[in-house]
Scaffold this active site. Structure first.
Site, PDB file in Angstrom:
ATOM      1  N   THR A   1      -7.975  -3.600  -0.479  1.00 37.08           N
ATOM      2  CA  THR A   1      -8.866  -5.306  -0.812  1.00 37.08           C
ATOM      3  C   THR A   1      -9.302  -5.248   0.405  1.00 37.08           C
ATOM      4  O   THR A   1     -11.491  -6.431  -0.145  1.00 37.08           O
ATOM      5  CB  THR A   1      -7.783  -6.433  -0.928  1.00 37.08           C
ATOM      6  OG1 THR A   1      -7.037  -5.965  -1.482  1.00 37.08           O
ATOM      7  CG2 THR A   1      -8.022  -7.475  -1.320  1.00 37.08           C
ATOM      8  N   THR A   2      -9.646  -5.308   1.710  1.00 37.08           N
ATOM      9  CA  THR A   2     -11.160  -5.806   2.439  1.00 37.08           C
ATOM     10  C   THR A   2     -10.999  -4.640   2.844  1.00 37.08           C
ATOM     11  O   THR A   2     -11.674  -5.006   3.820  1.00 37.08           O
ATOM     12  CB  THR A   2     -10.082  -6.598   3.808  1.00 37.08           C
ATOM     13  OG1 THR A   2      -8.598  -5.268   4.000  1.00 37.08           O
ATOM     14  CG2 THR A   2      -8.995  -7.329   2.762  1.00 37.08           C
TER      15      THR A   2
ATOM     16  N   GLN B   1       2.475  -5.571  -3.056  1.00 38.04           N
ATOM     17  CA  GLN B   1       2.570  -5.574  -2.031  1.00 38.04           C
ATOM     18  C   GLN B   1       4.360  -5.267  -1.463  1.00 38.04           C
ATOM     19  O   GLN B   1       4.912  -4.058  -2.405  1.00 38.04           O
ATOM     20  CB  GLN B   1       3.295  -7.637  -1.311  1.00 38.04           C
ATOM     21  CG  GLN B   1       1.493  -7.881  -0.976  1.00 38.04           C
ATOM     22  CD  GLN B   1       1.299  -8.750  -2.614  1.00 38.04           C
ATOM     23  OE1 GLN B   1       2.254  -8.973  -2.889  1.00 38.04           O
ATOM     24  NE2 GLN B   1       0.082  -9.021  -2.576  1.00 38.04           N
TER      25      GLN B   1
ATOM     26  N   GLY C   1      -4.220  -4.540  -3.784  1.00 38.90           N
ATOM     27  CA  GLY C   1      -4.660  -3.884  -4.770  1.00 38.90           C
ATOM     28  C   GLY C   1      -4.306  -2.550  -4.568  1.00 38.90           C
ATOM     29  O   GLY C   1      -3.578  -1.721  -3.978  1.00 38.90           O
ATOM     30  N   HIS C   2      -4.769  -1.998  -5.947  1.00 38.56           N
ATOM     31  CA  HIS C   2      -4.057  -0.819  -6.051  1.00 38.56           C
ATOM     32  C   HIS C   2      -4.983   0.183  -7.004  1.00 38.56           C
ATOM     33  O   HIS C   2      -5.988  -0.828  -7.902  1.00 38.56           O
ATOM     34  CB  HIS C   2      -2.977  -0.779  -7.309  1.00 38.56           C
ATOM     35  CG  HIS C   2      -2.742  -2.009  -8.017  1.00 38.56           C
ATOM     36  ND1 HIS C   2      -1.960  -3.242  -7.771  1.00 38.56           N
ATOM     37  CD2 HIS C   2      -3.565  -2.872  -9.032  1.00 38.56           C
ATOM     38  CE1 HIS C   2      -2.447  -3.763  -8.800  1.00 38.56           C
ATOM     39  NE2 HIS C   2      -2.876  -3.986  -9.459  1.00 38.56           N
ATOM     40  N   THR C   3      -4.887   1.452  -6.613  1.00 40.97           N
ATOM     41  CA  THR C   3      -6.162   2.338  -6.994  1.00 40.97           C
ATOM     42  C   THR C   3      -5.281   3.027  -7.942  1.00 40.97           C
ATOM     43  O   THR C   3      -4.275   3.704  -7.387  1.00 40.97           O
ATOM     44  CB  THR C   3      -6.765   2.747  -6.517  1.00 40.97           C
ATOM     45  OG1 THR C   3      -7.309   2.408  -5.006  1.00 40.97           O
ATOM     46  CG2 THR C   3      -7.947   3.871  -6.491  1.00 40.97           C
TER      47      THR C   3
ATOM     48  N   THR D   1      -5.730 -11.359   3.715  1.00 41.23           N
ATOM     49  CA  THR D   1      -6.585 -10.504   3.022  1.00 41.23           C
ATOM     50  C   THR D   1      -8.102 -11.788   2.502  1.00 41.23           C
ATOM     51  O   THR D   1      -9.093 -10.911   2.496  1.00 41.23           O
ATOM     52  CB  THR D   1      -5.834 -10.183   1.647  1.00 41.23           C
ATOM     53  OG1 THR D   1      -5.201 -11.100   0.951  1.00 41.23           O
ATOM     54  CG2 THR D   1      -5.006  -9.067   2.424  1.00 41.23           C
TER      55      THR D   1
ATOM     56  N   LYS E   1       2.227   2.043  -4.925  1.00 42.48           N
ATOM     57  CA  LYS E   1       3.136   1.844  -6.495  1.00 42.48           C
ATOM     58  C   LYS E   1       1.791   2.066  -7.790  1.00 42.48           C
ATOM     59  O   LYS E   1       2.183   2.544  -8.550  1.00 42.48           O
ATOM     60  CB  LYS E   1       3.253   0.422  -5.911  1.00 42.48           C
ATOM     61  CG  LYS E   1       4.225   0.088  -4.883  1.00 42.48           C
ATOM     62  CD  LYS E   1       4.876  -1.102  -5.440  1.00 42.48           C
ATOM     63  CE  LYS E   1       3.237  -2.008  -5.036  1.00 42.48           C
ATOM     64  NZ  LYS E   1       2.768  -2.322  -2.893  1.00 42.48           N
TER      65      LYS E   1
ATOM     66  N   ASP F   1       0.951  -0.999   0.050  1.00 38.32           N
ATOM     67  CA  ASP F   1       0.146  -0.316   0.495  1.00 38.32           C
ATOM     68  C   ASP F   1       1.325   1.495   0.037  1.00 38.32           C
ATOM     69  O   ASP F   1       0.664   2.578   0.749  1.00 38.32           O
ATOM     70  CB  ASP F   1      -0.478  -0.293   1.079  1.00 38.32           C
ATOM     71  CG  ASP F   1      -2.219  -1.325   1.831  1.00 38.32           C
ATOM     72  OD1 ASP F   1      -2.354  -1.542   0.255  1.00 38.32           O
ATOM     73  OD2 ASP F   1      -1.696  -2.023   2.215  1.00 38.32           O
TER      74      ASP F   1
ATOM     75  N   ARG G   1     -10.502  -2.984   5.183  1.00 39.45           N
ATOM     76  CA  ARG G   1      -9.974  -2.743   7.093  1.00 39.45           C
ATOM     77  C   ARG G   1      -9.152  -1.288   6.876  1.00 39.45           C
ATOM     78  O   ARG G   1      -8.424  -0.611   6.489  1.00 39.45           O
ATOM     79  CB  ARG G   1      -8.687  -3.588   7.590  1.00 39.45           C
ATOM     80  CG  ARG G   1      -9.713  -5.347   7.662  1.00 39.45           C
ATOM     81  CD  ARG G   1      -8.670  -5.750   8.429  1.00 39.45           C
ATOM     82  NE  ARG G   1      -8.118  -6.790   6.681  1.00 39.45           N
ATOM     83  CZ  ARG G   1      -6.646  -6.695   6.698  1.00 39.45           C
ATOM     84  NH1 ARG G   1      -6.564  -8.179   7.803  1.00 39.45           N
ATOM     85  NH2 ARG G   1      -6.219  -7.837   5.806  1.00 39.45           N
ATOM     86  N   PRO G   2      -9.464  -0.840   8.729  1.00 37.35           N
ATOM     87  CA  PRO G   2      -8.854   0.318   8.664  1.00 37.35           C
ATOM     88  C   PRO G   2      -6.820   0.041   8.426  1.00 37.35           C
ATOM     89  O   PRO G   2      -6.574  -1.368   9.557  1.00 37.35           O
ATOM     90  CB  PRO G   2      -9.224   0.927   9.455  1.00 37.35           C
ATOM     91  CG  PRO G   2     -10.691   0.000  10.026  1.00 37.35           C
ATOM     92  CD  PRO G   2     -10.213  -1.369   9.291  1.00 37.35           C
TER      93      PRO G   2
END
Ligand code: IMP
Length: 425
Positions: A294-295, A220, A39-41, A125, A15, A12, A297-298
């Protein structure tokens, strides 16, 4: 030009944004590790693209290659391929015949294994990553090439079931009919990806011979590497630069440039040591929208950790650095940087391996003032010279500590909020 881009922290790092920014010069983008846990945005002209399997560089490249080191969830993959084909109409998609398949059974196993780990629970995850790599290394895994043979699928599902019967006893896979359904589902999903399957190790090497520019995109971050991360709070694949060779079939000797990406502060999802974690203040999490792609989660957040960055810089033999979310960090009034790890009052000169050592670590910090809001338009227009002085000092401190230049500075989600070295000069 052959490059590899990697995360230097706990994943996170942003990248996706950096990869997208640099990928216009690359013909081919190759992913070589991990699966749907990533997970990438990428934001382009206010449109957000979220991918888990397709590397971010695919939005601009001509060819995207999913290498043999990956583990693929086929339903997710097909959804992402549909999005990619709209976003990059002429993209050529290739999937390694040797990549492994994450099935619904693997996802079930992931949750079961977590429940058994109790206090060494990793906080995975739940994407089935660990169990799929377990099967790969147990030599019972289902490969992409197996999808076209229903008999092989039946046999492999049967073997995995037998080996993991205890873990699967509360699942639907206890029922033979459900195992048969799983084999048939995988077979029909396989038919849908058949047109993309290739012997990608040969393809990548052929592309190299014809002079193509290739970008290898790591998933990752270095601290999640199965060998060098904080074990067992790691993912199940190697995430450092060397993994590109085993995960794609392309020699590391041909790589020209290693780009290490890190966030101006740090974040982590899942359990495990986090020496510079901020426990009592969640403003950085809010400013940075630190919730898992992806999840959901905080994410845990903390200050930049120099010993950790030095370690991953060494492991990856990083040539240049890219820093992200500098704008977010600047919102803090006071900023801390973790400079040294101390145990019993003495600086340690190694990156700890014993979990107990992490409990003893005291981090020595340097405190520096924040830089508040910036004149973003001026910065986009004028580049480095328009950056606030406090930010420049922060960047210089990092460069001095790590001994590498920061070549890319990201000040926001959008592509245009990025400053590169060329503009500095
Ligand atoms: P797994 O890869 O799902 O088995 O998860 C193992 C650990 O790696 C967990 O702590 C996850 O939260 C973490 N992890 C896996 N992939 C990513 C990622 O792309 N970004 C951040 N953390 C990740």
């Amino acid at each position: 030009m052959i490059s590899v881009i990697l995360g230097m922290q706990f994943g996170d790092e942003g990248k996706g944004k950096i990869t997208d920014y640099i990928s216009k010069v690359y013909d081919d983008v190759v992913r070589f590790n991990g699966g749907g846990n990533a997970g990438h945005t990428v934001v382009i002209n206010d449109k957000k693209y979220k991918f888990h399997l397709i590397p971010s560089g695919a939005l601009q490249s001509k060819t995207v290659i999913l290498g043999n080191g990956m583990v693929l969830d086929l339903e997710e993959l097909l959804t992402e391929i549909d999005v990619l084909k709209v976003a990059n109409k002429n993209i050529n998609i290739k999937i390694s015949a040797n990549a492994h398949i994450v099935s619904k059974m693997h996802k079930f196993l992931d949750k079961q294994e977590e429940s058994i780990r109790s206090n060494l629970n990793i906080g995975t995850t739940s994407m089935g990553i660990g169990p799929t790599y377990e099967d790969k290394y147990a030599r019972t895994g289902i490969r992409v090439i197996d999808l076209s043979d229903i008999e092989i699928l039946r046999q492999k599902i049967g073997t995995i079931y037998k080996m993991k019967k205890e873990l699967l006893k509360d699942s639907i896979y206890n029922d033979e009919n459900e195992r048969e359904n799983l084999a048939k589902d995988l077979y029909s999903l396989g038919e849908k990806i058949n047109c993309y399957i290739d012997y990608t190790e040969t393809l990548i090497n052929a592309e190299y011979k014809t002079g193509k520019n290739i970008l290898f995109e790591g998933a990752q971050g270095g601290m999640l590497d199965i060998d060098f991360g904080i074990y067992p709070f790691v993912t199940s694949s190697n995430t450092i630069a060397g993994a590109l060779s085993s995960g794609s079939g392309f020699s590391f000797r041909k790589v020209d440039k290693v780009i290490g990406v890190f966030k101006a502060y740090q974040s982590k999802v899942g359990s495990g040591p986090f020496p510079t974690e901020i426990i009592d203040d969640d403003s950085l999490r809010k400013y940075g929208s630190e919730y898992g792609t992806t999840t959901g989660r905080p994410r845990r957040v903390g200050w930049l950790d120099i010993p950790l960055l030095k370690y991953t810089s060494m492991l990856n033999d990083v040539d240049s650095l890219a820093i992200t979310k500098v704008d977010i960090l600047g919102k803090m009034d006071k900023i801390k940087v973790g400079l040294k790890y101390l145990i019993d009052g003495k600086e340690i000169d190694y990156f700890p391996k014993k979990l107990k050592d992490f409990e003893k670590i005291r981090v020595e910090y340097k405190e520096i003032p924040g830089w508040g809001d910036m004149d973003e338009e001026k910065i986009i227009d004028q580049g480095y010279s328009a950056l606030p002085k406090n930010m420049k000092d922060y960047l210089k401190l990092i460069e001095d500590e790590i001994g590498k230049n920061i070549e890319i500075i990201s000040l926001g989600e959008d592509r245009k909020r990025t400053i590169t070295k060329e503009i500095f000069n």
